[in-house]
Design an enzyme around this catalytic site. Structure first.
Site, PDB file in Angstrom:
ATOM      1  N   ILE A  67     -10.622  -5.352  -3.560  1.00  0.00           N
ATOM      2  CA  ILE A  67     -10.455  -5.205  -5.005  1.00  0.00           C
ATOM      3  C   ILE A  67      -9.449  -6.225  -5.516  1.00  0.00           C
ATOM      4  O   ILE A  67      -9.628  -6.805  -6.588  1.00  0.00           O
ATOM      5  CB  ILE A  67     -10.001  -3.772  -5.366  1.00  0.00           C
ATOM      6  CG1 ILE A  67     -10.944  -2.737  -4.724  1.00  0.00           C
ATOM      7  CG2 ILE A  67      -9.982  -3.590  -6.877  1.00  0.00           C
ATOM      8  CD1 ILE A  67     -12.378  -2.869  -5.118  1.00  0.00           C
ATOM      9  N   ASP A  68      -8.383  -6.447  -4.765  1.00  0.00           N
ATOM     10  CA  ASP A  68      -7.424  -7.482  -5.141  1.00  0.00           C
ATOM     11  C   ASP A  68      -8.111  -8.837  -5.237  1.00  0.00           C
ATOM     12  O   ASP A  68      -7.872  -9.612  -6.169  1.00  0.00           O
ATOM     13  CB  ASP A  68      -6.301  -7.559  -4.107  1.00  0.00           C
ATOM     14  CG  ASP A  68      -5.238  -6.504  -4.311  1.00  0.00           C
ATOM     15  OD1 ASP A  68      -4.723  -6.409  -5.432  1.00  0.00           O
ATOM     16  OD2 ASP A  68      -4.925  -5.772  -3.353  1.00  0.00           O
ATOM     17  N   TYR A  69      -8.937  -9.130  -4.253  1.00  0.00           N
ATOM     18  CA  TYR A  69      -9.602 -10.429  -4.227  1.00  0.00           C
ATOM     19  C   TYR A  69     -10.526 -10.587  -5.428  1.00  0.00           C
ATOM     20  O   TYR A  69     -10.520 -11.627  -6.101  1.00  0.00           O
ATOM     21  CB  TYR A  69     -10.386 -10.576  -2.924  1.00  0.00           C
ATOM     22  CG  TYR A  69     -10.822 -11.992  -2.648  1.00  0.00           C
ATOM     23  CD1 TYR A  69     -12.064 -12.460  -3.074  1.00  0.00           C
ATOM     24  CD2 TYR A  69      -9.992 -12.873  -1.964  1.00  0.00           C
ATOM     25  CE1 TYR A  69     -12.473 -13.765  -2.831  1.00  0.00           C
ATOM     26  CE2 TYR A  69     -10.388 -14.189  -1.714  1.00  0.00           C
ATOM     27  CZ  TYR A  69     -11.628 -14.623  -2.149  1.00  0.00           C
ATOM     28  OH  TYR A  69     -12.011 -15.915  -1.916  1.00  0.00           O
ATOM     29  N   ASP A  95      -4.794  -1.631  -3.701  1.00  0.00           N
ATOM     30  CA  ASP A  95      -6.218  -1.808  -3.487  1.00  0.00           C
ATOM     31  C   ASP A  95      -6.922  -0.533  -3.037  1.00  0.00           C
ATOM     32  O   ASP A  95      -7.934  -0.119  -3.612  1.00  0.00           O
ATOM     33  CB  ASP A  95      -6.425  -2.913  -2.442  1.00  0.00           C
ATOM     34  CG  ASP A  95      -7.867  -3.389  -2.357  1.00  0.00           C
ATOM     35  OD1 ASP A  95      -8.705  -2.629  -1.831  1.00  0.00           O
ATOM     36  OD2 ASP A  95      -8.149  -4.501  -2.794  1.00  0.00           O
TER      37      ASP A  95
END
Length: 408
Positions: A180-182, A148
Site C-alpha cells: 500500500i505504501d508503494y 501499511d
C-alpha cells in the site's frame, strides 16, 4: 548525457518512512533535485527500522536500515529542527525556491509551525504541495495514524488473501511487502506530475494534493471490489487457486512449483495438449473457463500430470504452446533469473560504507531520457552545509550559529 525528464525541478521533501519517500525517490530518479529534510541526530525514523541494517566495512551494523535504503536514493539530506523558529525559517526559505513541497505529518501538525499549505502558498503561490497521510485530509479518521498492514486490514484486502475457509491455516493474510505504501507513493508521484503539468499549461498556479494510503488501498481492490459493489457478495478466499478460470493456480512439480494461468478456452486447450491431456479439451463439460465441472477434480488431474516432471520441463512445454505460466521463485532465483539480468533490475550504487551496494532500479524505461544516474541514499545531514550555503546563501558563520542553537 541527455537531461532527465524532471531536470530543473526542485522538490522539498519532509516525508518519512515509506510512502512519501518512495514518491520523492521516483521524482529524484526522474531528475528532480530532491532535498530531504530530516530531524537532527535521529533523522527519518525508517533509518533505524532494523536489524538487519547496512554493514560498515568491518561488518558492523550502521544506522541505515535496508528499509531506508530502498526508498531514499537520488536525494540530498539536510537536518532541520522544525520545532525551532530558525528551523521553520529554513523550510520557508527552501519552499520559496521549490516547485514541489511534500509532507506526511498528521493532519494539522505543520500548521502549528506555519508550514501548512495555506502558509506556504503565501510565499510561493506556484508551489505544488503534496500531503500524504494514512486516511486523508478529511473524514472521521483523518487524524488517525496507521501503517501499511493496518490499511490492508481495514480496506478488506486481507479478507481476500489466504487459504480458503476449511483448509489448514485458513484466515485473512497480510502481504509482507509495503504494497500500500508503494502504490500510494506511485499515486502521489502521478498527482505531482499532473499538478506540475497543470501549472505549466498556461495556468501558472500551484495547488494542494491530498493522497492517502486508505484511498490507494480501496482503489486497488480492482475487479474484486467492483464485483462486490454490483453483487453485494464478497469473493471468498481461495489461496493460490483462481476462481472462474479453472484450472489456474499453483502446482507442485517434481522439483518445485509453477503457476499456471488460463484466461480463455484457447489457452485451456493448448495447456491440455502440452500436458498430454487432449481428451479434456475435447469434452464440452471440461472447458476450463466458466466450467461447471467439479473444480477440485479438474485440478487433481492437472496436479497429477504436472507432478510427473520437473518445473523446467513443463515451462518449456507450456511456453512453446503459448500458455501463460511461470516458476514460483524465491528471491535468489528471481534476481538471478536471466530476464531480470537482461532487464538490468539490479544497479550498483557505491555507498560510503559499502562500495558494492546494490539497489533495485526504477521500473520506468525512456528512449530519449534514460534513467541511468543512481546516487546512494544519503547519510544523515550529509548535504546540510552545501544546501544552506549554495541554495539559501547562508555564510559559514550563520550555519555555525544554527548548529549551536540546535536548529540544524
Amino acid at each position: 548525457m541527455p537531461s532527465l525528464p524532471l531536470s530543473g525541478f526542485k522538490v522539498l521533501d519532509l516525508t518519512r518512512v515509506l510512502a512519501g519517500p518512495m514518491c520523492a525517490q521516483i521524482l529524484g530518479d526522474l531528475g528532480a533535485d530532491v532535498i530531504k529534510i530530516e530531524r537532527p541526530a535521529t533523522g527519518d525514523e525508517s533509518r533505524s527500522y532494523g536489524p538487519p541494517c547496512l554493514e560498515d566495512p568491518e561488518g558492523k551494523p550502521t544506522d541505515d536500515s535496508y528499509f531506508f535504503l530502498c526508498a531514499n536514493r537520488n536525494k540530498r539530506s539536510v537536518t532541520v529542527n522544525l520545532t525551532t523558529s530558525e528551523g521553520q525559517e529554513i523550510i520557508r526559505a527552501l519552499a520559496k525556491v521549490s516547485d514541489v513541497m511534500m509532507e506526511n505529518y498528521k493532519v494539522g501538525d505543520l500548521k502549528r509551525f506555519g508550514l501548512d499549505y495555506e502558509s506556504i502558498r503565501k510565499i510561493n503561490p506556484n508551489i505544488v504541495y503534496c500531503s500524504i497521510t494514512g486516511y486523508g485530509q478529511s473524514g472521521p479518521y483523518a487524524t488517525r495514524a496507521g501503517y501499511d498492514a493496518v490499511f490492508q486490514a481495514t480496506t478488506g484486502m486481507m479478507s481476500l488473501i489466504g487459504h480458503a475457509d476449511g483448509e489448514p491455516g485458513a484466515g485473512p493474510m497480510m502481504v509482507p511487502l509495503g504494497i500500500i505504501d508503494y502504490m500510494t507513493g506511485q499515486n502521489a508521484a502521478i498527482a505531482v506530475l499532473a499538478a506540475l503539468h497543470h501549472r505549466k499549461a498556461g495556468r501558472r498556479q500551484g495547488q494542494h494534493i491530498d493522497v492517502c494510503l486508505f484511498d490507494s488501498a480501496m482503489a486497488s481492490l480492482s475487479h474484486l471490489g467492483q464485483q462486490y459493489l454490483e453483487s453485494g457478495k464478497p469473493r471468498p478466499r481461495c489461496g493460490n487457486r483462481v476462481m472462474g478460470n479453472l484450472p489456474s493456480g499453483v502446482y507442485h512439480c517434481d522439483d518445485g512449483e509453477l503457476i499456471l494461468m488460463l484466461g480463455n478456452n484457447g489457452q485451456f486447450a493448448r495447456a491440455c495438449a502440452a500436458l498430454g491431456l487432449e481428451h479434456l479439451s475435447n469434452d464440452p463439460d471440461t472447458i476450463g473457463k466458466g466450467s461447471d465441472l467439479d473444480g477440485d477434480a479438474l485440478r487433481a488431474i492437472f496436479a497429477a500430470r504436472l507432478a510427473t516432471n520437473k518445473v523446467a520441463h513443463w515451462l518449456a512445454e507450456l511456453g512453446a504452446a503459448a500458455v501463460p505460466c511461470g516458476p514460483v521463485n524465491d528471491l535468489a532465483q528471481a534476481f538471478a533469473d536471466p530476464h531480470a539480468c537482461a532487464r538490468g533490475i539490479q544497479v550498483n550504487v557505491p555507498h560510503p560504507l559499502d562500495e558494492s551496494l546494490t539497489l533495485i532500479r526504477n521500473p520506468l524505461t525512456f528512449s530519449a531520457t534514460p534513467l541511468k544516474e543512481y546516487r546512494y541514499p544519503p547519510r544523515l545531514g550529509e548535504h546540510t552545509q552545501k544546501i544552506l550555503s549554495s541554495v539559501l546563501g547562508y555564510d559559514e558563520r550563520k550555519i555555525a550559529e544554527l548548529r549551536r542553537s540546535g536548529a540544524i
